[in-house]
Scaffold this active site. Structure first.
Site, short mmCIF file in Angstrom:
data_model
loop_
_atom_site.label_atom_id
_atom_site.label_comp_id
_atom_site.label_asym_id
_atom_site.label_seq_id
_atom_site.Cartn_x
_atom_site.Cartn_y
_atom_site.Cartn_z
N GLY A 46 0.80 -1.22 0.00
CA GLY A 46 0.00 0.00 0.00
C GLY A 46 0.84 1.27 0.00
N CYS A 47 2.14 1.12 -0.05
CA CYS A 47 3.04 2.28 -0.08
C CYS A 47 3.60 2.43 -1.49
CB CYS A 47 4.19 2.09 0.90
SG CYS A 47 3.67 1.94 2.62
N VAL A 48 3.69 3.66 -1.96
CA VAL A 48 4.27 3.92 -3.28
C VAL A 48 5.76 3.58 -3.24
CG1 VAL A 48 4.80 5.72 -4.95
CG2 VAL A 48 2.58 5.68 -3.85
N SER A 49 6.42 3.99 -2.17
CA SER A 49 7.84 3.69 -1.99
C SER A 49 7.98 2.27 -1.44
CB SER A 49 8.46 4.66 -0.98
OG SER A 49 8.23 5.98 -1.36
#
Length: 142
Positions: A46-49
């Site tokens: 769920g994190c872009v990074s």
């Protein structure tokens, strides 16, 4: 460093560029995460990074177990957000974790208005991961 010290330092900085630099500096204070901990199991979805949170349960002493974390990211600003998050949660009991509203603290700092929607989603994913670990630890102790 405590959350109150971070809060005090944040209040001294009027400009968001300075606040971002401070958050990045906080990220540089994270304990190093061993390469082996950069695993699929520790990856936060769920994190872009790229974000990893590694949990250890400290059962020393006679009190409740405490959850300790290492965190890392490939993005400097996210490493800083992790540093703030771990200041709030790492070394705490599951009950303390569940009674602490990290998102309210981040809102108090003004991050809601200054993070992209993707970063905000990633932050929520990190908080939910830690809270899920706390619920899991409580269930295992029952």
């Amino acid at each position: 460093m405590t959350i109150d010290e971070i809060r005090d330092n944040f209040e001294l900085l009027d400009e968001w560029d300075d606040r971002y630099r401070y958050v990045i500096e906080l990220g540089r204070t994270l304990d190093p995460m061993p390469e082996a901990e950069h695993s699929a199991e520790n990856k936060v979805n769920g994190c872009v990074s790229q974000v990893w949170l590694s949990r250890q349960i400290d059962r020393s002493g006679n009190s409740e177990p405490r959850l300790k974390y290492l965190g890392d990211s490939d993005a400097h600003i996210v490493r800083g957000l992790i540093a703030i998050l771990l200041t709030l949660y790492s070394g705490r009991t599951p009950q303390q974790i569940l009674s602490t509203d990290a998102l309210a603290v981040f809102d108090e700092f003004g991050f809601r208005e200054h993070l992209t929607p993707q970063r905000s989603n990633g932050l929520r994913s990190m908080v939910e991961r830690i809270r899920s670990d706390a619920r899991e630890s409580l269930a295992a102790a029952s």
